[in-house]
Enzyme design. Structure first.
Site, PDB file in Angstrom:
ATOM      1  CD  GLU A  90      -2.882  -1.024   2.414  1.00 52.00           C
ATOM      2  OE1 GLU A  90      -3.820  -1.808   2.396  1.00 52.00           O
ATOM      3  OE2 GLU A  90      -2.785  -0.119   3.269  1.00 52.00           O
ATOM      4  CB  CYS A 337       0.319   6.585  11.110  1.00 47.23           C
ATOM      5  SG  CYS A 337       0.817   8.162  10.520  1.00 47.23           S
TER       6      CYS A 337
HETATM    7  N1  SAH Z   1       8.752   0.851  10.658  1.00 51.59           N
HETATM    8  C1  SAH Z   1       8.870   2.265  10.635  1.00 51.59           C
HETATM    9  C2  SAH Z   1       7.937   2.959   9.628  1.00 51.59           C
HETATM   10  C3  SAH Z   1       6.487   2.555   9.574  1.00 51.59           C
HETATM   11  S1  SAH Z   1       5.321   3.158  10.684  1.00 51.59           S
HETATM   12  C4  SAH Z   1       8.689   2.836  12.019  1.00 51.59           C
HETATM   13  O1  SAH Z   1       8.402   2.074  12.936  1.00 51.59           O
HETATM   14  O2  SAH Z   1       8.873   4.033  12.204  1.00 51.59           O
HETATM   15  C5  SAH Z   1       5.095   4.868  10.511  1.00 51.59           C
HETATM   16  C6  SAH Z   1       4.669   5.503  11.830  1.00 51.59           C
HETATM   17  O3  SAH Z   1       3.302   5.179  12.193  1.00 51.59           O
HETATM   18  C7  SAH Z   1       5.513   5.011  12.998  1.00 51.59           C
HETATM   19  O4  SAH Z   1       5.848   6.064  13.832  1.00 51.59           O
HETATM   20  C8  SAH Z   1       4.557   4.062  13.691  1.00 51.59           C
HETATM   21  O5  SAH Z   1       4.924   3.818  15.009  1.00 51.59           O
HETATM   22  C9  SAH Z   1       3.245   4.800  13.544  1.00 51.59           C
HETATM   23  N2  SAH Z   1       2.074   3.973  13.791  1.00 51.59           N
HETATM   24  C10 SAH Z   1       1.950   2.636  13.681  1.00 51.59           C
HETATM   25  N3  SAH Z   1       0.708   2.240  14.011  1.00 51.59           N
HETATM   26  C11 SAH Z   1       0.031   3.346  14.344  1.00 51.59           C
HETATM   27  C12 SAH Z   1      -1.301   3.578  14.750  1.00 51.59           C
HETATM   28  N4  SAH Z   1      -2.173   2.577  14.885  1.00 51.59           N
HETATM   29  N5  SAH Z   1      -1.663   4.854  14.995  1.00 51.59           N
HETATM   30  C13 SAH Z   1      -0.785   5.870  14.861  1.00 51.59           C
HETATM   31  N6  SAH Z   1       0.470   5.717  14.459  1.00 51.59           N
HETATM   32  C14 SAH Z   1       0.889   4.458  14.216  1.00 51.59           C
END
Ligand code: SAH
Length: 345
Positions: A90, A337
């Site tokens: 995605e 996110c």
């Molecule tokens: N693996 C990388 C990039 C992907 S996630 C990382 O961990 O940074 C991108 C961002 O979205 C990260 O900060 C992650 O922690 C956040 N994220 C993941 N799940 C989320 C959710 N349910 N709500 C809000 N942010 C979330």
């Protein structure tokens, strides 16, 4: 290997191997990475004979757009991209005042196991190849007839666990003979793989590095992010300081606010203290990006109400910590996110 995995230098070597003149590599790079042709048939000034000889050596296939979802709330668009092996990833296109920003995936699925994130639910299938990262940019630019100016590597996957391909992707997307997207307009987000953060710092690129922090203590972080069992919070923040010191690029800390897990005033105060302790006697330019957690149906995490969010934010502000609240985009298409997945729902 796919032809779009090659940098301009590698393409030039290939032309030498095929006893072709060197201008051919610039010509091909232009078709592939500037004009962003989706198939070899679109290339008009290269002979069929040369195309056939390239085909003998390299894969020339390219992913396709499988499905498009358009948010009715804010014009955010989510794309399912079909890879040549049948996997689906995605990407999310967002429109801002300053231009178009694309959130791309770096792996099919993810194995980091963050408890609040949908991308990790089915585990990791595989790393994305360089051309599969590029495809997200090219397919979506072409489909919308737009120029993408900003890229965030924040879709599914842990980009620093696909390090070599990530760096090659940056080289190609940044190349002035291709899309020429400035490194300053590219953000890579990591859950905090310390040795890779240092390795990236040593490359001294101009990209923005964001750390998924999400907790002011090891105890809370271990509860929601398995990676915290491997790397301590102090060491992780020190690695981010190292990134700043090497590159002079402002660093970002992402903090998803989860009700009754990490969103209390006590946590905000602890976070301020953590920064004060770690950055003592150093000048580190950083900001905190608060993200009220987005709903993922497989877990029970809730987003705090706006008062709790504001209280948390104010505590940081009073203590002179630069803080922004991330706007939630594409809510109705599960494009926010942590909501991106490796499969079709
Ligand atoms: N693996 C990388 C990039 C992907 S996630 C990382 O961990 O940074 C991108 C961002 O979205 C990260 O900060 C992650 O922690 C956040 N994220 C993941 N799940 C989320 C959710 N349910 N709500 C809000 N942010 C979330």
């Amino acid at each position: 290997m796919n032809i779009r995995d090659l940098t301009i230098e590698e393409l030039s070597d290939l032309m030498k191997d095929l006893s072709e003149q060197s201008y051919r590599s610039n010509q091909l790079f232009d078709w592939l990475h500037n004009k962003m042709v989706l198939s070899f048939d679109e290339i008009s000034n290269v002979s069929k004979d040369l195309k056939d000889r390239i085909r003998d050596k390299l894969d020339i296939g390219f992913p396709t757009i499988y499905k498009e979802y358009i948010s009715k709330i804010d014009d955010t668009k989510k794309y399912l991209i079909l890879l040549n092996d049948g996997n689906i990833i995605e990407s999310v296109l967002m429109k801002y005042k300053y231009g178009y920003s694309l959130c791309i995936s770096s792996q099919v699925g993810c194995n980091m196991g963050c408890k609040f994130c949908a991308s990790t639910i089915g585990g990791l299938k595989r790393n994305l190849e360089v051309h599969e990262m590029l495809a997200q940019v090219y397919l979506i630019s072409r489909h919308n007839d737009i120029k993408i100016s900003h890229i965030v590597v924040m879709g599914s996957g842990e980009p620093l666990n696909n390090f070599e391909n990530l760096v090659k992707f940056l080289d190609i997307i940044n190349c002035d003979k291709g899309q020429n997207i400035s490194e300053r307009n590219i953000t890579v987000s990591t859950c905090g793989i310390i040795d890779k953060i240092k390795k990236l710092a040593d490359l001294d690129r101009s990209i923005t590095l964001a750390l998924s922090l999400h907790a002011p203590s090891d105890e809370i972080r271990k509860d929601i992010m398995p990676v915290a069992n491997k790397y301590s919070l102090n060491d992780t923040i020190d690695a981010m300081s190292y990134y700043f010191e090497k590159t002079n690029r402002r660093i970002t800390f992402e903090y998803s606010l989860i009700e009754n897990v990490n969103d209390g005033a006590d946590n905000a105060n602890k976070l301020v203290k953590l920064f004060k302790d770690r950055f003592k006697n150093k000048h580190i330019d950083f900001n905190v990006n608060l993200i009220p957690v987005n709903v993922v149906k497989e877990n029970n995490y809730k987003r705090p109400n706006i008062d709790r969010v504001n209280t948390f934010k104010e505590i940081l502000e009073i203590n002179n910590v630069a803080v922004t609240l991330r706007r939630e985009l594409g809510k109705d298409i599960s494009g926010s996110c942590g909501q991106l997945r490796a499969s079709v729902k």
